[in-house]
Write an enzyme that holds these catalytic residues in place. Structure first.
Site, PDB file in Angstrom:
ATOM      1  N   CYS A  37      40.493  42.694  38.294  1.00 53.71           N
ATOM      2  CA  CYS A  37      40.311  43.434  37.001  1.00 53.71           C
ATOM      3  C   CYS A  37      41.679  43.888  36.233  1.00 53.71           C
ATOM      4  CB  CYS A  37      39.616  44.675  37.138  1.00 53.71           C
ATOM      5  SG  CYS A  37      40.461  45.475  38.835  1.00 53.71           S
ATOM      6  N   CYS A 106      38.140  47.054  44.797  1.00 52.11           N
ATOM      7  CA  CYS A 106      38.779  48.462  44.565  1.00 52.11           C
ATOM      8  C   CYS A 106      39.510  48.972  45.836  1.00 52.11           C
ATOM      9  CB  CYS A 106      37.999  49.496  43.850  1.00 52.11           C
ATOM     10  SG  CYS A 106      36.979  48.899  42.758  1.00 52.11           S
TER      11      CYS A 106
END
Ligand code: FES
Length: 134
Positions: A37, A106
Site C-alpha cells: 500500500c 499493517c
C-alpha cells in the site's frame, strides 16, 4: 470497513507519537514501508545499558490499522529486553486489535519496524553490549 474498538482507540489517541534523535547511541530506529500500500512506519526505541527498552516513539504515515499497530507496539516494548521485543509477532498485534485479513499486512509493518529498530540499536551498540554483559 469497520475498525475494532481497540483500533479506533489507538487511532484517535495514539500513544507515544514522536521522534527521537536517531544519531543518539542509545536510540534504535526502524523505518519500513509496506509494498502492498505504500504506507510507511518509523519506530524508535531508547535502550538503557542493560539492554532494556525504556522508551519508544513512532510516526506512521499510513492507515488506521498501521497507526494502531505501531501505537500498541510502543506500549508493548517498554520494559522489554531487545530479545523479547524482537520476538513480538504480527499475529499477536493483529489478534489484540482484531484486524481483519485485509489489514494483516499493517501489523506485519509493525513487526518489521520493531525488528529493524532492534537490529539498528544492536549494530550501534554491538560489542559494547557484550562487554557490559561480560
Ligand atoms: Fe497498508 Fe494499512 S493499508 S499499512
Amino acid at each position: 470497513m469497520a475498525y475494532s474498538d481497540k483500533v479506533i482507540d489507538h487511532y484517535e489517541h495514539p500513544r507515544n507519537v514522536g521522534r527521537m534523535d536517531d544519531k543518539a547511541e542509545n536510540v534504535g530506529t526502524g523505518m519500513v514501508g509496506a509494498p502492498a500500500c505504500g504506507d510507511v512506519m518509523r519506530l524508535q526505541i531508547q535502550v538503557n545499558d542493560q539492554g532494556i527498552i525504556e522508551d519508544a516513539k513512532f510516526k506512521t504515515y499510513g492507515c488506521g490499522s498501521a497507526i494502531a499497530s505501531s501505537s500498541l507496539l510502543t506500549e508493548w516494548v517498554k520494559g522489554k529486553s531487545l530479545d523479547e521485543a524482537a520476538q513480538i509477532k504480527n499475529t499477536e498485534i493483529a489478534e489484540e486489535l482484531a484486524l481483519p485479513p485485509v489489514k494483516i499486512h499493517c501489523s506485519v509493518l509493525a513487526e518489521d519496524a520493531i525488528k529493524a529498530a532492534v537490529s539498528n540499536i544492536r549494530e550501534k551498540r554491538g560489542d559494547k553490549v557484550e562487554e557490559a554483559a561480560g
